[in-house]
Structure formats: structure tokens, C-alpha cells
Motif scaffolding. Sequence first.
Motif, PDB file in Angstrom:
ATOM      1  N   THR A  29       0.832  -1.206   0.000  1.00  0.00           N
ATOM      2  CA  THR A  29       0.000   0.000   0.000  1.00  0.00           C
ATOM      3  C   THR A  29       0.862   1.249   0.000  1.00  0.00           C
ATOM      4  O   THR A  29       0.515   2.251  -0.643  1.00  0.00           O
ATOM      5  N   ALA A  30       1.994   1.197   0.691  1.00  0.00           N
ATOM      6  CA  ALA A  30       2.898   2.357   0.700  1.00  0.00           C
ATOM      7  C   ALA A  30       3.437   2.632  -0.699  1.00  0.00           C
ATOM      8  O   ALA A  30       3.739   3.788  -1.043  1.00  0.00           O
ATOM      9  N   ALA A  31       3.555   1.583  -1.517  1.00  0.00           N
ATOM     10  CA  ALA A  31       4.041   1.745  -2.891  1.00  0.00           C
ATOM     11  C   ALA A  31       2.931   2.183  -3.845  1.00  0.00           C
ATOM     12  O   ALA A  31       3.175   2.323  -5.050  1.00  0.00           O
ATOM     13  N   GLY A  32       1.708   2.367  -3.334  1.00  0.00           N
ATOM     14  CA  GLY A  32       0.628   2.887  -4.152  1.00  0.00           C
ATOM     15  C   GLY A  32      -0.307   1.853  -4.738  1.00  0.00           C
ATOM     16  O   GLY A  32      -1.191   2.203  -5.525  1.00  0.00           O
ATOM     17  N   HIS A  33      -0.152   0.575  -4.366  1.00  0.00           N
ATOM     18  CA  HIS A  33      -1.023  -0.468  -4.899  1.00  0.00           C
ATOM     19  C   HIS A  33      -2.356  -0.512  -4.143  1.00  0.00           C
ATOM     20  O   HIS A  33      -2.411  -0.165  -2.952  1.00  0.00           O
TER      21      HIS A  33
END
Length: 428
Positions: A29-33
Motif C-alpha cells: 500500500t505504501a508503494a501505491g497499490h
Amino acid sequence: MRICFVSRRYWPAVSGMSAYAENLLRALTAAGHEVTLVSQYRGDRQGRAVYGGGPPPPERVPRGVRLVALESLGEQAVADGRPADFEADVAALRDAVAGLHAREPLDVLHAQYGYPPGLAVLEASDRLGVPAVVSIQGGDGHWVGTCCATHRAAVRRVLRDAPALLIGSASFAAEVAARHRVPVERFTVVPGATDTELFRPRPGRRPGAVGDPPALLYHGRIDVRKGVLDLLEAVRLLLAGGGRLRLLVSGTGPDLDRLTHRARRADLAGAVEVLGPTGYHDAPAVYRRGDVFVSPTWAEGFSNTILEAMACGLPVVSTGVVGVVDCVRDGVNGLLAPPRDPGALAGTIRRMLDDAPLRHRLARTALEQVRSRWSWPVAAGRIGAAYEEVRATWSPKARPGRAPDPDGGAGGPAVDLSCRFRRDPHLL
């Protein structure tokens, strides 16, 4: 990228895989997924008692992750005296993934275990035309398929046909490839990882320092296959030889009652303290109570608790087995003993305690290596790259041919209800 992550165990199930899943989901989630977690859980009293169970608590699911909790009704048949119906749970997982995809198309499916979730994800991949990644864990390689023809055929189908396979270590990949007759090149090795911000040495304490008396620590699943009863016998031998030490045992599992009973024996002289289950975010405090971490396991896919101990500055004693030798090198960043040999384990522990320069050097080297090789930013980057590769290279037409299974014909063997894991599914 829309990712559906499917797991058999998540909190409150006490497991290194629960910690692994939570950290991976947070990194994704931190990577934007956009991530959806589909997790099985045991809701019955027996399932809760032997492993920890119940639906994943929302507060333990990283922010931004959608949660779908599925009770393992097929596995829970054992509570009514019937064999576990793994096939029903596979179907429930597959259908749940298909329902999610119908509402909002998914880009990648990722199963944390080869069986049952891996088979469910493979079937969903076939139905939906979405690429799948399957992580092979310790039980998948060490136990699944050694029990009956049904499970042998199921796990070999996953190993043969999954678009991408991730595994925690090269030694484990070699073992699984040989046992199940698949090319070792099918596996992408993504080593385990730990949160090196959460797990840190105690302030002001030099890595490798010990107290008086020194405290050995076991933290993990309380299961005879983890060697925890071998450790009790090793401690008994050390005490009988005049050694002064304590043993702290943290965790839960199917053999907790057996361990607790044995720890009360007079020949252990009150030297053993059984702490019981420890929550993930409470674990750093438990590591700070120990001086030497001991993991006498019989086999691993990759040991997350060893990495946590290294990150906390503890010297490590473990066994020279699959899944351990990839992160612990004897005399370099830890000491290794033969598995299932309490006498040899006792001697290795004594060497660690008696040789202070060696102990400090091993702990310092291990701390440096875990920060550079086995931290979460490194692991998450490798897993993200695996997603990108499978999306770029996979298509239904390019998948390996579905040849008849040599172990059971095109449709697989009939369900073998005599399989030992139908009686004790929590051990699978």
C-alpha cells in the motif's frame, strides 16, 4: 496495480507468516497499490486453541487494505468428528476471488501458501484470466504431499502450473524441486525479511552481551517440529553438567501443553519460564529479555524469528537444515548444530556462552547483514518486481500445457479421507 492477497493464516493466528503478511501488505500500500486481503480463519474453539484463530482484527490490517475474512468451514469439520474438507475451502476461496474480480477487475492474484490458497488462486487464475503468484511456505514443501496422493497431486499441480512461484531460500527450493519433480528454475527466491525499525538492539547494550545467569530465548511456534522439546532436553543436560542459565519460551501452538508439562519437571530446576502467546508488536520486548536466541528447528522455508533475533543484536544458535543455512552461516553470523540432537545442541549453546569474543563477533555480523540483506524495503522491492514480471510475460495462451497428472490422471486421484491432515488440519 490491484492486488488480491490470499492467505490461510493471518492475525490473530500467531505465526511468522502473519507478521510477514502484515509487513508485505503495508509495503504494497505504501508503494501505491490497491490491495485486498482474503484470509481464511478458524472460528471454532479447537482451531482457536491450537493455533490462535478468529477473523483478522481490523486494527491489524494495514490502512488502505480491504479485508475479506472467510471462515474455514471445511477444515472445521474436525470439530464435529468429520475429516477436514479442504476441497470445500479451496472452492470458497476461489469463488471469493472471482466475486471480487467481478466487482472490480484485479491485476494480480498472490497466494501466501501453496495449499490450500495456492490451489484456489490457480483455479481463479484459470477462470478469470488474471496472472497469479504463489508463495511456497515451509509446510507446503515439508509436509503437503508427503501425506497422501490427493495432496501430492494438488501441490504438484500448483508447482507445475502456477504462473509464478516465490520461495524463501535456495536450499528450500532445491528440496521442493527434488521431492515434487519440478525444475528448480520454476522458483524465484525472495528471502524472508524483518522490520529493522521495530526490531532493534536494546539501547546501551552491546550485541552479544549476556547476563548472569545468561538467558536463552525461544520465540516461535510451539510445535515439536520446531525442535522446542529438543531444546528443553538440551537445557536439562546443561543444568546437569553444572551450567547456570535460564530458558524463556515464547509462543503458542499444538504442543504448548506438552511443553508446559515437561518444563515443570524437577530436573529443569525451575530454569524454564513459559511466556505463552506474544503479540507481534510485543515481541521486541521479549527479545530484549534474552541473551542468546535458540531455534532448534527440524526444517524451515525461511525463518523470520531468526531474522528478528539478529536485528535485536542477539547471537543465534540454530540447526543446519533447509531454510536456515541460507541465512545462518556457521561461525560467521551464528552457530549451527545437527537437528534432533539435544546433546549436540547443548554443546553448541555451551560454546556460544563460553566464548565471549566469538559471541560478540557473530552478533555484530548478523546485525549488519540483516539490515542490508533482509529488511522489508529489500524484500518488498523483489516481490513488486515479481508482480511486474508476471503481468508483462504471462498470458493464458502462454501458460504451460495442462498434461495429465502422473500421480492421479487428468482429474486427479479420489479424495483420500485417511490422510493424517484430515484429522489434524492445523498441522498442515
